[in-house]
Structure formats: structure tokens, C-alpha cells
Scaffold this motif. Structure first.
Motif, short mmCIF file in Angstrom:
data_model
loop_
_atom_site.label_atom_id
_atom_site.label_comp_id
_atom_site.label_asym_id
_atom_site.label_seq_id
_atom_site.Cartn_x
_atom_site.Cartn_y
_atom_site.Cartn_z
N TYR A 28 6.28 7.25 -3.10
CA TYR A 28 6.07 7.66 -1.71
C TYR A 28 6.04 6.45 -0.78
N LYS B 69 9.57 5.39 -0.11
CA LYS B 69 10.23 6.31 0.83
C LYS B 69 9.70 6.13 2.25
N LEU B 70 8.40 5.92 2.38
CA LEU B 70 7.83 5.67 3.70
C LEU B 70 8.34 4.36 4.30
N ASN B 71 8.50 3.34 3.46
CA ASN B 71 9.04 2.06 3.94
C ASN B 71 10.45 2.26 4.51
N ASN C 145 10.18 4.15 7.76
CA ASN C 145 9.68 3.27 8.81
C ASN C 145 10.74 2.29 9.31
N ASN D 228 12.80 13.15 7.77
CA ASN D 228 11.55 12.39 7.71
C ASN D 228 10.36 13.33 7.76
N PHE E 51 7.25 13.58 5.21
CA PHE E 51 5.86 13.38 5.61
C PHE E 51 5.01 14.60 5.26
N ILE F 284 4.36 14.54 1.47
CA ILE F 284 3.32 13.57 1.11
C ILE F 284 1.95 14.08 1.54
N LYS G 228 0.51 3.95 6.22
CA LYS G 228 1.96 3.99 6.43
C LYS G 228 2.39 5.39 6.87
N TRP G 229 1.80 6.39 6.25
CA TRP G 229 2.14 7.77 6.55
C TRP G 229 1.79 8.11 8.00
N ALA H 204 4.19 6.23 10.43
CA ALA H 204 5.53 6.81 10.41
C ALA H 204 5.54 8.20 11.05
N ASP H 205 4.56 9.00 10.74
CA ASP H 205 4.50 10.36 11.27
C ASP H 205 4.35 10.35 12.79
#
Length: 193
Positions: A19, A22-24, A27, A100, A104, A107, A136-137, A140-141
Motif C-alpha cells: 500500500y 501504491k500511495l507513493n 502521490n 486513485n 484510497f 486502503i 501518506k493516505w 494523498a486523499d
């Protein structure tokens, strides 16, 4: 929840790393941004020109002759082409943002991330990784939602302009057809009629 057996701890940590990766990536895409500068810069002038054409078409001058009708048709066709290009660009951006959003949501709703290892050392390591992932989540969200709003706003404006242009094109084409029919009609009645 505290996990009684720590055999699944490795898979939990692997899930967090997956996760995080994927978030990186998400972002990076979000930080690179979505190039809407051309659309936002040109849209006000475009809409002003569209308003002028609407006023012209609705005036008596807008139905005066074949030449003005043809010119109006050419201008509106070019405007329609530009709007289609903008719609395609915005749709591509919107699709990326929606992908995305799915990530999100996945996750955020993954219940396996709420299970804690029973070993206190593993639990502390796990909690610190979950905190990093959560930060990070959230980042990004938040950025994703702001971009979704901005893109949706532009999509709405472009779509409304597209409908206006399409309507004007229909009017112009109808007038062109009527004008060409009038040209074919005789100016005076036939001598023997």
C-alpha cells in the motif's frame, strides 16, 4: 484487535509495504499535477467569443446570407473540435483521479490493517508503519479530492459550452438548409402558371 498468532505478521507488513508503494506512486502523480493551465487560461476568452456568436446568431444579421452562415458554421465547428479535445484531456485526468480514489477507499476500508500482532515489539513496529501509511493516505486523499473537484468543475463548464456550441451548429445548419432551399425557389412565378 490483537492477533493471537504472529504467523501473519509478515503478510501484514507486506500489505503495508504494498500500500505504501501504491500511495507513493499516487502521490508522485498528484504532485506532478494535472496540466489544465491551457484550458483555464483559454476558457474565459472562449466563452466570451461563444457569447458573441450566440448574440450574432440570434440577431437578424445572423440569418442574412450564405456567406455569414458558412463563416459561423466554420467558427462553431472549430470551437466544437477544441471543446472535444478539452473534454478528452479532462476525462483522462478524471479517470486517473478516480483510480486513485478506488485505491484510497480500498486502503481505508482494509480490515486486515486493524489487526495488531500480539508480540509487543512487533506491535510497536507495526503501529509506526501504520501511522506512516495513514499520513501518506491522508495527504494523498486530500490532494486527490481537491483535484477531483477542480477537474469536475472544468468538465462541467466545458460540457455546458459544448452543448451551447452544438445547439448553435444545429441552428446554423438549419438556416443554411433553408437558405439553400430559398435559392432554388424561383424569384417570380412562371409565366404560364
Amino acid at each position: 484487535l490483537v492477533r493471537s498468532a504472529d504467523t501473519g505478521t509478515a503478510s501484514l507488513l507486506a500489505r503495508i509495504e504494498e500500500y505504501a508503494g501504491k500511495l507513493n506512486k499516487a502521490n508522485l502523480v498528484l504532485k506532478r499535477g494535472f496540466d489544465t493551465l491551457q484550458i483555464t487560461d483559454k476558457l474565459p476568452e472562449f466563452e466570451n467569443n461563444l457569447k458573441l456568436i450566440e448574440e450574432f446568431v440570434n440577431s437578424m444579421a445572423g440569418i442574412s446570407n450564405q456567406r455569414t452562415l458558412s463563416l459561423s458554421n466554420i467558427l462553431l465547428t472549430q470551437m466544437e473540435r477544441q471543446l472535444k479535445q478539452w473534454q478528452e484531456t479532462l476525462l483522462r485526468y478524471s479517470n486517473q483521479l478516480m483510480e486513485n480514489n478506488v485505491l484510497f477507499n480500498t486502503i481505508g476500508s482494509d480490515s486486515i490493517l486493524k489487526i495488531l500482532p500480539s508480540d509487543s515489539k512487533l506491535r510497536m513496529q507495526y503501529i509506526s508503519q501504520i501511522e506512516l501509511l495513514s499520513n501518506k493516505w491522508v495527504e494523498a486523499d486530500t490532494v486527490n479530492k481537491a483535484n477531483l473537484y477542480r477537474i469536475a468543475y472544468l468538465q462541467n463548464r466545458v460540457s455546458m459550452d459544448f452543448l451551447r456550441v452544438s445547439g448553435l451548429l444545429d441552428i446554423i445548419k438549419s438556416r443554411m438548409h433553408n437558405y439553400s432551399q430559398k435559392i432554388l425557389e424561383p424569384e417570380f412565378e412562371y409565366l404560364f402558371s
